[in-house]
Design a protein around this motif. Structure first.
Motif, PDB file in Angstrom:
ATOM      1  N   SER A  57       0.815  -1.203   0.000  1.00 26.14           N
ATOM      2  CA  SER A  57       0.000   0.000   0.000  1.00 26.14           C
ATOM      3  C   SER A  57       0.857   1.264   0.000  1.00 26.14           C
ATOM      4  CB  SER A  57      -0.973  -0.006   1.176  1.00 26.14           C
ATOM      5  OG  SER A  57      -0.262   0.035   2.402  1.00 26.14           O
ATOM      6  N   ALA A  61      -2.358   1.842  -4.552  1.00 25.06           N
ATOM      7  CA  ALA A  61      -3.614   1.556  -3.861  1.00 25.06           C
ATOM      8  C   ALA A  61      -3.896   0.057  -3.967  1.00 25.06           C
ATOM      9  CB  ALA A  61      -4.752   2.357  -4.458  1.00 25.06           C
ATOM     10  N   VAL A  62      -4.186  -0.559  -2.831  1.00 23.57           N
ATOM     11  CA  VAL A  62      -4.427  -1.993  -2.801  1.00 23.57           C
ATOM     12  C   VAL A  62      -5.859  -2.229  -2.345  1.00 23.57           C
ATOM     13  CG1 VAL A  62      -3.748  -4.176  -1.742  1.00 23.57           C
ATOM     14  CG2 VAL A  62      -2.011  -2.465  -2.284  1.00 23.57           C
ATOM     15  N   GLN A  63      -6.596  -2.998  -3.124  1.00 23.71           N
ATOM     16  CA  GLN A  63      -7.960  -3.351  -2.757  1.00 23.71           C
ATOM     17  C   GLN A  63      -7.915  -4.582  -1.859  1.00 23.71           C
ATOM     18  OE1 GLN A  63     -10.779  -1.717  -3.431  1.00 23.71           O
ATOM     19  NE2 GLN A  63     -11.986  -3.213  -2.312  1.00 23.71           N
ATOM     20  N   LEU A  64      -8.474  -4.476  -0.663  1.00 22.89           N
ATOM     21  CA  LEU A  64      -8.500  -5.615   0.242  1.00 22.89           C
ATOM     22  C   LEU A  64      -9.507  -6.645  -0.250  1.00 22.89           C
ATOM     23  CD1 LEU A  64      -8.402  -3.986   3.775  1.00 22.89           C
ATOM     24  CD2 LEU A  64      -6.566  -5.130   2.577  1.00 22.89           C
ATOM     25  N   ARG A  65      -9.106  -7.887  -0.206  1.00 23.71           N
ATOM     26  CA  ARG A  65     -10.007  -8.979  -0.566  1.00 23.71           C
ATOM     27  C   ARG A  65     -10.432  -9.647   0.733  1.00 23.71           C
ATOM     28  NH1 ARG A  65      -6.061 -11.852  -4.671  1.00 23.71           N
ATOM     29  NH2 ARG A  65      -4.719 -11.271  -2.961  1.00 23.71           N
TER      30      ARG A  65
END
Length: 99
Positions: A57, A61-65
Protein backbone atom coordinates in the motif's frame (compact mmCIF):
# COMPACT_ATOMS: atom_id res chain seq x y z
CA UNK A 1 18.67 -2.15 27.67
CA UNK A 2 21.66 -4.43 28.08
CA UNK A 3 21.26 -8.11 28.85
CA UNK A 4 23.60 -9.46 31.52
CA UNK A 5 25.10 -12.95 31.76
CA UNK A 6 22.70 -13.58 34.67
CA UNK A 7 19.76 -12.72 32.38
CA UNK A 8 20.98 -15.23 29.80
CA UNK A 9 21.31 -17.92 32.47
CA UNK A 10 17.79 -17.19 33.73
CA UNK A 11 16.30 -17.23 30.22
CA UNK A 12 18.05 -20.53 29.49
CA UNK A 13 16.75 -22.01 32.74
CA UNK A 14 13.18 -20.87 32.00
CA UNK A 15 13.44 -22.28 28.48
CA UNK A 16 14.84 -25.53 29.87
CA UNK A 17 18.04 -25.11 27.84
CA UNK A 18 21.41 -26.39 28.95
CA UNK A 19 23.95 -23.95 27.55
CA UNK A 20 27.69 -24.23 27.90
CA UNK A 21 29.67 -21.19 29.00
CA UNK A 22 30.68 -20.53 25.36
CA UNK A 23 27.05 -20.79 24.21
CA UNK A 24 25.94 -18.39 26.97
CA UNK A 25 28.59 -15.85 25.89
CA UNK A 26 27.50 -16.17 22.26
CA UNK A 27 23.85 -15.84 23.23
CA UNK A 28 24.65 -12.75 25.33
CA UNK A 29 26.22 -11.08 22.30
CA UNK A 30 23.34 -12.03 20.02
CA UNK A 31 20.67 -10.83 22.44
CA UNK A 32 22.43 -7.52 23.08
CA UNK A 33 22.83 -7.01 19.32
CA UNK A 34 19.12 -7.72 18.81
CA UNK A 35 18.07 -5.28 21.55
CA UNK A 36 20.46 -2.71 20.09
CA UNK A 37 18.59 -2.95 16.78
CA UNK A 38 15.27 -2.59 18.61
CA UNK A 39 16.57 0.51 20.43
CA UNK A 40 17.66 2.08 17.12
CA UNK A 41 14.23 1.35 15.62
CA UNK A 42 12.50 2.91 18.65
CA UNK A 43 14.61 6.06 18.21
CA UNK A 44 13.16 6.72 14.73
CA UNK A 45 10.53 9.48 14.71
CA UNK A 46 7.39 7.90 13.24
CA UNK A 47 4.95 10.66 14.19
CA UNK A 48 2.72 11.45 11.25
CA UNK A 49 3.39 8.12 9.54
CA UNK A 50 0.22 6.18 8.82
CA UNK A 51 0.38 2.45 9.63
CA UNK A 52 0.36 0.11 6.64
CA UNK A 53 -1.81 -2.97 6.52
CA UNK A 54 0.45 -4.26 3.74
CA UNK A 55 3.80 -2.93 2.47
CA UNK A 56 2.34 -2.81 -1.04
CA UNK A 57 0.00 0.00 0.00
CA UNK A 58 3.04 2.31 0.20
CA UNK A 59 3.56 1.84 -3.55
CA UNK A 60 0.02 1.68 -4.92
CA UNK A 61 -3.61 1.56 -3.86
CA UNK A 62 -4.43 -1.99 -2.80
CA UNK A 63 -7.96 -3.35 -2.76
CA UNK A 64 -8.50 -5.62 0.24
CA UNK A 65 -10.01 -8.98 -0.57
CA UNK A 66 -12.01 -9.68 2.55
CA UNK A 67 -13.93 -12.87 3.09
CA UNK A 68 -17.00 -13.47 5.18
CA UNK A 69 -16.25 -14.34 8.79
CA UNK A 70 -18.03 -17.69 8.78
CA UNK A 71 -17.42 -20.96 10.61
CA UNK A 72 -16.22 -23.51 8.06
CA UNK A 73 -15.08 -26.37 10.29
CA UNK A 74 -16.95 -28.37 12.93
CA UNK A 75 -16.11 -27.98 16.63
CA UNK A 76 -13.57 -30.69 17.47
CA UNK A 77 -12.47 -29.40 20.88
CA UNK A 78 -13.22 -32.64 22.73
CA UNK A 79 -11.32 -34.73 20.16
CA UNK A 80 -8.37 -32.33 20.23
CA UNK A 81 -8.25 -32.34 24.04
CA UNK A 82 -8.69 -36.10 24.44
CA UNK A 83 -4.94 -36.70 24.76
CA UNK A 84 -4.29 -33.74 27.09
CA UNK A 85 -3.22 -34.67 30.63
CA UNK A 86 -5.41 -32.00 32.28
CA UNK A 87 -8.48 -30.22 30.90
CA UNK A 88 -11.06 -28.16 32.77
CA UNK A 89 -14.11 -26.39 31.29
CA UNK A 90 -12.74 -26.84 27.78
CA UNK A 91 -9.35 -25.32 28.65
CA UNK A 92 -5.92 -26.98 28.76
CA UNK A 93 -4.40 -26.85 32.24
CA UNK A 94 -0.64 -26.43 32.33
CA UNK A 95 1.83 -26.21 35.22
CA UNK A 96 2.92 -22.75 36.34
CA UNK A 97 6.28 -21.86 34.77
CA UNK A 98 6.66 -18.19 35.70
CA UNK A 99 7.81 -17.40 39.20
Amino acid sequence: MAITPQDVSRIAMLARLQLSADEERAMLGQLNEFFGIVARMEAVDTSGVEPLYTPLSAVAAVQLRLRDDAVTEPDQREANQASAPLVEDGLFLVPKVIE
